[in-house]
Design a protein around this motif. Structure first.
Motif, PDB file in Angstrom:
ATOM      1  N   GLU A 140       0.830  -1.203   0.000  1.00 16.87           N
ATOM      2  CA  GLU A 140       0.000   0.000   0.000  1.00 16.87           C
ATOM      3  C   GLU A 140       0.865   1.254   0.000  1.00 16.87           C
ATOM      4  N   GLU A 172      -7.623  -6.998  -1.151  1.00 19.70           N
ATOM      5  CA  GLU A 172      -6.690  -5.993  -0.646  1.00 19.70           C
ATOM      6  C   GLU A 172      -6.275  -5.036  -1.769  1.00 19.70           C
ATOM      7  N   ILE A 177      -6.737  -0.809  -1.914  1.00 19.87           N
ATOM      8  CA  ILE A 177      -5.651   0.140  -2.166  1.00 19.87           C
ATOM      9  C   ILE A 177      -5.960   1.006  -3.384  1.00 19.87           C
ATOM     10  N   ARG A 193      -8.467   3.641  -2.515  1.00 23.91           N
ATOM     11  CA  ARG A 193      -7.857   4.733  -1.747  1.00 23.91           C
ATOM     12  C   ARG A 193      -7.132   5.700  -2.680  1.00 23.91           C
TER      13      ARG A 193
END
Length: 274
Positions: free
Chosen positions: A30, A77, A81, A84
């Protein structure tokens, strides 16, 4: 050729700003993905009139030379990311899908679904991507002739989705090598879809380092400038702050200085030939 495609609330159209799909090959972490988004954002902001930037990174590199090389964080996941990055940088995002079941959940986050080159003829995958209504970017298979790339585009359009693009990424030339047929760009343009040029995969040497692929990143800017002279509609390029330590496709990814130097040159070539 005329086209107009909405990408993340922005319009990508013929004769307007070129599409710039740029980001690291794989989501390594990330923190790294966020850092790369920041670096790229800083470098493209002065070219906002010239390029429509789309951040790209893969949550899974399902096609690796070796089974024990890193593949990424996985879909859940990876999508977290990418979402975001999309929100914090106000940028559309792109990622690959490899299985039909991935299309719907991935489309809930990303703006462009990418079909990997080796899967460009997989009908069920193309139809699942088309059904989401998202833009579908089809990488031209290394084994597919330019005139045959109309078939994947037809499948997407016949499923009711007109927003399909073709990305040229080189054609297999013997073993562990790729070449670009620039005349093929003209042929593919006749399919009526935007043509994107893959600046970095076209200089890849598939499997050229045994367990991983090699590449010639120093050649990539020249390939991109030639494509700009042809008049492609956009560019795909993988960018990494330390490509020699990248977990995937390091030898062909652009480092930040090469990326920064290339952008104004692409603008200058376009202006010179327009």
């Amino acid at each position: 050729m005329s086209f107009s495609i909405e990408i993340g609330g922005k319009t990508f159209s013929a004769g307007g700003a070129q599409l710039l799909i740029a980001g690291p090959c794989m989501i390594e972490s990330e923190q790294h993905a966020m850092t790369m988004a920041k670096h790229i954002s800083q470098r493209v902001k002065q070219y906002a009139d010239n390029f429509l930037w789309v951040f790209k990174a893969s949550f899974d590199k399902a096609n690796r030379s070796s089974g024990d090389t890193p593949r990424g964080p996985g879909m859940d996941e990876g999508l977290r990311i990418l979402e975001r990055i999309k929100n914090e940088f106000n940028v559309p995002v792109l990622t690959d899908i490899h299985e039909s079941y991935q299309a719907k959940p991935v489309a809930e986050v990303v703006d462009i679904l990418q079909i990997p080159a080796f899967l460009c003829r997989q009908t069920d995958l193309l139809l699942a991507a088309a059904a989401t209504g998202r833009v579908v970017n089809v990488k031209k298979g290394q084994f597919v002739a330019p005139h045959d790339m109309g078939r994947p585009i037809e499948k997407i359009r016949e499923a009711g989705n007109p927003a399909a693009m073709i990305t040229e990424r080189g054609t297999s030339f013997g073993y562990n090598n790729l070449v670009v047929d620039y005349a093929g760009l003209y042929v593919m343009r006749q399919h009526g879809a935007p043509i994107i040029f893959d600046t970095t995969h076209c200089v890849q040497l598939p499997g050229g380092m045994g367990k991983v692929s090699g590449g010639r990143r120093e050649v990539a800017p020249y390939m991109a400038k030639a494509a700009a002279a042809f008049g492609v509609d956009g560019f795909f390029m993988e960018v990494h702050d330390n490509p020699d330590q990248a977990l995937s496709d390091g030898p062909n990814q652009l480092n930040l200085p090469l990326f920064e130097e290339l952008l104004p040159r692409l603008v200058a070539v376009r202006e010179a030939v327009s």
